[in-house]
Structure formats: C-alpha cells, structure tokens
Design an enzyme around this catalytic site. Structure first.
Site, PDB file in Angstrom:
ATOM      1  N   ARG A 120     104.342 -79.965  17.332  1.00 44.21           N
ATOM      2  CA  ARG A 120     104.828 -81.339  17.458  1.00 44.21           C
ATOM      3  C   ARG A 120     106.293 -81.373  17.016  1.00 44.21           C
ATOM      4  NH1 ARG A 120     104.144 -86.202  13.418  1.00 44.21           N
ATOM      5  NH2 ARG A 120     105.152 -87.769  14.684  1.00 44.21           N
ATOM      6  N   HIS A 165     111.551 -90.454  16.276  1.00 38.64           N
ATOM      7  CA  HIS A 165     111.224 -90.178  14.867  1.00 38.64           C
ATOM      8  C   HIS A 165     112.420 -90.623  14.012  1.00 38.64           C
ATOM      9  CE1 HIS A 165     108.564 -87.521  12.127  1.00 38.64           C
ATOM     10  NE2 HIS A 165     109.474 -88.047  11.332  1.00 38.64           N
ATOM     11  N   GLU A 210     105.399 -93.474  12.803  1.00 32.46           N
ATOM     12  CA  GLU A 210     105.329 -94.319  11.609  1.00 32.46           C
ATOM     13  C   GLU A 210     106.201 -95.574  11.647  1.00 32.46           C
ATOM     14  OE1 GLU A 210     106.185 -91.868   8.224  1.00 32.46           O
ATOM     15  OE2 GLU A 210     104.424 -90.630   8.512  1.00 32.46           O
ATOM     16  N   ASN A 352      99.163 -89.990  10.278  1.00 30.84           N
ATOM     17  CA  ASN A 352      99.845 -89.194   9.251  1.00 30.84           C
ATOM     18  C   ASN A 352      99.289 -89.619   7.903  1.00 30.84           C
ATOM     19  OD1 ASN A 352     101.420 -88.282  11.329  1.00 30.84           O
ATOM     20  ND2 ASN A 352     103.336 -89.206  10.603  1.00 30.84           N
ATOM     21  N   TYR A 354      99.131 -88.470   3.604  1.00 29.38           N
ATOM     22  CA  TYR A 354      99.592 -87.582   2.532  1.00 29.38           C
ATOM     23  C   TYR A 354      98.897 -87.807   1.194  1.00 29.38           C
ATOM     24  CZ  TYR A 354     103.434 -86.065   5.523  1.00 29.38           C
ATOM     25  OH  TYR A 354     104.162 -85.528   6.545  1.00 29.38           O
ATOM     26  N   GLU A 419     100.196 -85.499  11.026  1.00 27.11           N
ATOM     27  CA  GLU A 419     100.912 -84.958   9.863  1.00 27.11           C
ATOM     28  C   GLU A 419      99.994 -84.975   8.651  1.00 27.11           C
ATOM     29  OE1 GLU A 419     104.710 -86.709   8.667  1.00 27.11           O
ATOM     30  OE2 GLU A 419     105.304 -86.846  10.772  1.00 27.11           O
TER      31      GLU A 419
HETATM   32  C1  PNW Z   1     106.521 -88.644   6.869  1.00 38.20           C
HETATM   33  N1  PNW Z   1     106.065 -92.938   1.953  1.00 38.20           N
HETATM   34  O1  PNW Z   1     107.011 -89.773   6.260  1.00 38.20           O
HETATM   35  C2  PNW Z   1     107.528 -88.392   7.978  1.00 38.20           C
HETATM   36  O2  PNW Z   1     106.979 -88.586   9.260  1.00 38.20           O
HETATM   37  C3  PNW Z   1     108.242 -87.081   7.877  1.00 38.20           C
HETATM   38  O3  PNW Z   1     109.432 -87.141   8.611  1.00 38.20           O
HETATM   39  C4  PNW Z   1     108.466 -86.734   6.426  1.00 38.20           C
HETATM   40  O4  PNW Z   1     109.257 -85.597   6.259  1.00 38.20           O
HETATM   41  C5  PNW Z   1     107.112 -86.542   5.780  1.00 38.20           C
HETATM   42  O5  PNW Z   1     106.324 -87.695   5.913  1.00 38.20           O
HETATM   43  C6  PNW Z   1     107.179 -86.210   4.300  1.00 38.20           C
HETATM   44  O6  PNW Z   1     107.777 -87.245   3.594  1.00 38.20           O
HETATM   45  C7  PNW Z   1     106.656 -90.443   5.149  1.00 38.20           C
HETATM   46  O7  PNW Z   1     106.830 -92.905   0.972  1.00 38.20           O
HETATM   47  C8  PNW Z   1     107.649 -90.617   4.205  1.00 38.20           C
HETATM   48  O8  PNW Z   1     105.187 -93.771   2.015  1.00 38.20           O
HETATM   49  C9  PNW Z   1     107.432 -91.441   3.140  1.00 38.20           C
HETATM   50  C10 PNW Z   1     106.233 -92.083   3.027  1.00 38.20           C
HETATM   51  C11 PNW Z   1     105.232 -91.907   3.947  1.00 38.20           C
HETATM   52  C12 PNW Z   1     105.460 -91.079   5.014  1.00 38.20           C
END
Ligand code: PNW
Length: 515
Positions: A120, A165, A210, A352, A354, A419
């Site tokens: 991707r 993006h 996002e 995505n 995390y 992601e």
């Molecule tokens: C993603 N938050 O973004 C992005 O799609 C990427 O470009 C980035 O490098 C990756 O996560 C890691 O940060 C986020 O703070 C960035 O909520 C910040 C947040 C969530 C997603």
C-alpha cells in the site's frame, strides 16, 4: 504441446500461491488457546482463512523525498516543514526522507524478500498535478508511479493505492483546502487521472486516508498541516468535504472505470478502541460517544443502513450550537442526495488501528471544539506499555474489541486492516515491535475465528522508517530501518521484518508462543 506444458506450469504456479501446505492445514484443524484465556491474555494458535492477504504500507510524503524535483510543487506538508520547522520534533522535513522517488527498486526488493502479497502506497498529488488542478499533468510524475507499479507487478506484488494521504497541494490550500467544498471536485478530477493512468494495473484503490486525522488534527486542534485552529467548525467542514470527495471518486470509478478495470475501491478510517474507564453507565455512554465521534463520523454515512452522520453527533452538536446562539449547527447537514451517494460507497472497510484509550464522561469542556462536543475525557492505563510515540500504548485486546464493534455496528462488513504497527526510537533488535505485531495479529485472528468478524487482509505500518509527521525521524515505525545519514539511504531488515515474514509464510501461528 508447448501450450499444454505452459498451462500446467501456470496451474502449478497458481495452486502453489493459493492453496496452503499440509503443515498449515494440519495446524488449522488443531488450533486452540495456549494457556490462559481472558480478555487481556491468552495466545490462540491457528491459521488465517485461505485467501487472507498480507501487506505493508507507506505514504508518499513520508518516504519519497524529491520534494521539488521533476516539476513537483509545494504541498501543505512542504509548506509547514519549511516555514515552521520548530513544530517538528527534530526540526526535520521530508525533503529527502527515505528517497523512495529514486530508490523505489530497493523498496520492491525488500517487499519481495518479506513475502508480502501487496504493497500500500500513496500518490503525491503535486507530483502528478503540479498545479493542483488538471491543467497540467506531469509526465515525470505519471512515469514514476508507472515504474513503481510495473516493478511491483514484475515481482508478483499487488499495488494497493491510496489516492490521498494528507498532502494537499498548497495551491488548493490557498483556496481554503478541505473547508472549501469545491475540493471534492478537485479530488474527483485527481482520482480520474489516477484511474485513467494506473487503473489498468491497479485493482485496489483507497480514496482517502483517515479523514478524521486530517480534519481534527489539521483543522480543529491545529497540529498537523494545514495547522488551522478552527475549533468546533473547521474540522466538521473539512470532514464534510472529504466525505463528498470520497463519494464522488467512488461513483466515478464505479460507473466509468470499474466495468473495464474490474477493481475494488474503498475508504480508510482510523480508530482507537475506546474502553469505558469505569462501569458507571455515564462512562459506558461516554465510550460509545467517543467511538461515534471518531469512527462513526465517517463510517455511519458510508457503512450504516440509514446513512447520514451518527444521530448522536447531529443531536449533540446541534444542541451545543443552539446554546452558543448560532443559527445552524456547526456540523453541516448532508442533503438526501448526498446521503444516498454516500450510503454503501465503499467495497471494503479500510481500518487503521494502533491503540486504545480509557474514556470517561466530562461536562467541563470550554470553547466550542470537537473535543468539547464529545463530552469525553480520555486517559490511559499506566500499566499499558509505552512505545516511541506518546499517543501509542500497547493494548492488543482493544483491537479485537474494536473489530467486534465494527461487526455489530455496520453489519459485519469486509474489513481490510490497512495499517497497524508501533514505533520505537530505533535499532534492529526491535523486540517490542515483534511482540506488538504478533499480539495484535493474534487478536485479529481471534476476531476472525472465534467472533466471526469478516477480515480479509492485514497491512503492517510501515515498510520503512520514515518521516513521522510532527514526530520527524524521532519515531520509527519501520520493519526495515533506513540509514538517514547515508546518502544511499540503505535499508536493513529489523527482527520484526523476519518475524512478520514467518507469520506470512505460515499463514498465521503454527504453535504456541510465549510473548
Ligand atoms: C497514521 N493519532 O496516522 C497515518 O496514516 C500514518 O501516516 C502514520 O505514520 C501512522 O499512523 C503512525 O502515526 C495516525 O494521534 C496518526 O490519533 C496519529 C493518530 C492516529 C493515526
């Protein structure tokens, strides 16, 4: 004779790619929990369903560099890093980054070594359209992506292309960026250029990455580019336009390109898991509200049965706006035409994910803002392991809960995890990343096998260490390291690359693992 031999050869090739080895099949029959079995703990060993796909991801501004080469013009991140480098953790920028504009063949080489089925990446808008609009289409820009796509295909890797993006042309930001509804049409024009030039070979499209982050961090909090503090108004306007942009691009593809190109197109949304801080009904409601204000804002119009913004958002922002003496809600309304255009406008649910937050009700917000409208306060459990990014703690079980929430809320859509990954401060022995990927993928496996969630692909963020937005190069997300002091930007596999590669080869987890 040659023809028959060739057909047999092709069949062997296809079979060896799609059917699983005896060892993997055997493991699938015996899969089970190892040891403990609680929400937080327990390793489930087994394999992913046949046909499940694995990939990895990057984005243009974060890796390409060549910020002003071959006719590429300034985008909102170029503007921010050059005018205001103090807001970037190490004062750095993406001028060279991992230099993937020149080193894309190195990227494909490591993708092949990893054994992923897809990659991707995103298109840099101003590399393709230096004026932002379609009055000039850059031959060099088109050539770059053609070369990358061809190199991927020659190595048996499917391209998954994100059209946008976060790197809006500065020329379009000067018109108001995403707060100006005309941006939806500029985006549609850009998408047409992408489909016409690359759609013969690209079968997986993602319109926007996002929109919540772009809208809230860019236009409400005033953190990310374009870094506007338009609290309580700008974020909602931006989100509104981004939704329309998505719908226009989806229908353009669906009507004009899909019949001949036969690909899939969808959107990528991000979400934390929002865990109620206590069992107080107020906190249970708050956690639900937080999910609706982050994920629901964009998912409800596209994936719910009735479409439109989440009723809770419309109600709360409407009431708050009235109390503030406004004539209309700060959340713009979607007309029935747009509600219809948005409903069902995604072939898959790009997700995505995390990390997770603890959420409690909070009625003390001050100025009108997205945060105040949520009436929530978030925190983290101090026991959750820290990472290289302050906002990211390791909470694997939150992933499974989020996947189940999506299943319930949107009638079990086809989810593609676009992601998932973790940051550290660098180094090749990245034990924490190995554990993170293993545990998060294991929770995803539980969601598929034990909860019946429909998930068809997983994408690890990121292939490479790269420019982590406001974090600069201080937060490393790559499973390959990049030597940023070396003009050649040499890429080296970390332990996590090897671990991910093994999971892919085994199509899951063939035995119990201690993490
Ligand atoms: C993603 N938050 O973004 C992005 O799609 C990427 O470009 C980035 O490098 C990756 O996560 C890691 O940060 C986020 O703070 C960035 O909520 C910040 C947040 C969530 C997603």
């Amino acid at each position: 004779m040659f023809k028959i031999t060739f057909v047999i050869f092709l069949r062997i090739l296809i079979c060896s790619k799609t059917s699983l080895s005896a060892e993997i099949m055997e493991s699938a029959k015996n899969e089970q929990y190892c040891g403990e079995k609680t929400v937080e703990k327990g390793f489930y060993y087994g394999t992913f369903p046949e046909g499940f796909k694995f990939g990895t991801a990057t984005s243009a501004y974060q890796i390409e560099g060549a910020w002003n080469e071959d006719g590429k013009t300034e985008n909102i991140w170029d503007r921010l890093v050059h005018q205001n480098s103090a807001v970037i953790a190490d004062g750095s920028n993406g001028d060279i980054a991992a230099d993937s504009y020149h080193k894309y063949k190195d990227d494909v080489k490591i993708l092949k070594e990893l054994g992923v089925e897809f990659y991707r990446f995103s298109l840099s808008w101003t590399r393709v359209l230096p004026k932002g609009d379609v009055s000039v289409i850059s031959t060099e820009g088109i050539q770059y992506y053609n070369d990358l796509i061809d190199e991927l295909l020659a190595n048996g890797i499917m391209p998954m292309v994100t059209i946008y993006h976060w790197d809006l042309p500065q020329s379009l930001q000067d018109l108001g960026g995403w707060t100006n509804e005309i941006m939806a049409e500029y985006f549609e024009d850009f998408a047409r250029v992408a489909f016409s030039n690359f759609g013969d070979r690209v079968k997986w499209w993602i319109t926007l990455n996002e929109p919540w982050v772009q809208s809230v961090l860019g236009y409400d909090f005033g953190w990310d580019a374009p870094r506007l503090n338009l609290h309580g108004v700008g974020g909602y306007l931006s989100g509104h336009t981004m939704l329309k942009a998505h719908a226009l691009a989806f229908h353009l593809y669906d009507k004009e390109f899909r019949p001949s190109q036969k690909g899939k197109i969808g959107i990528t949304l991000e979400s934390f898991w929002m865990e109620p801080k206590t069992s107080d009904p107020k906190d249970l409601e708050a956690a639900e509200r937080a999910l609706q204000f982050e994920l629901g804002w964009f998912a409800h119009p596209i994936f719910s049965k009735n479409g439109d913004y989440p009723p809770l958002m419309k109600q709360i922002i409407g009431e708050n706006s009235k109390k503030e003496g406004l004539k209309r809600s700060r959340l713009p309304s979607l007309s029935s035409k747009w509600i219809e255009l948005l409903k069902g406008s995604s072939d898959f649910f790009g997700l995505n994910h995390y990390t997770s937050y603890l959420v409690e009700a909070d009625e003390n917000g001050q100025d009108p803002s997205w945060r105040r409208d949520t009436r929530c306060k978030t925190s983290v459990n101090p026991l959750w392991p820290e990472t290289g990014s302050p906002w990211l703690k390791v909470v694997p079980w939150g992933f499974r809960k989020l996947l189940n929430w999506i299943k319930k809320e949107y009638n079990n859509p086809d989810v593609i995890v676009t992601e998932n990954g973790v940051s550290d401060k660098g180094g090749l022995a990245d034990k924490q990343r190995v554990a993170y990927i293993t545990e998060y993928m294991n929770e995803m496996l539980k969601a598929i096998k034990l909860d019946g969630c429909n998930i068809s692909a997983y994408t690890c963020w990121s292939l490479l260490d790269n420019f982590e937005w406001l974090g600069g190069y201080t937060q490393k997300f790559g499973i390959y390291s990049v030597d940023f002091d070396d003009p050649e930007r040499r890429r080296t596999a970390k332990e996590s690359a090897k671990a991910y590669s093994t999971i892919i080869k085994n199509n899951g987890f063939l035995k119990c693992q201690d993490i």
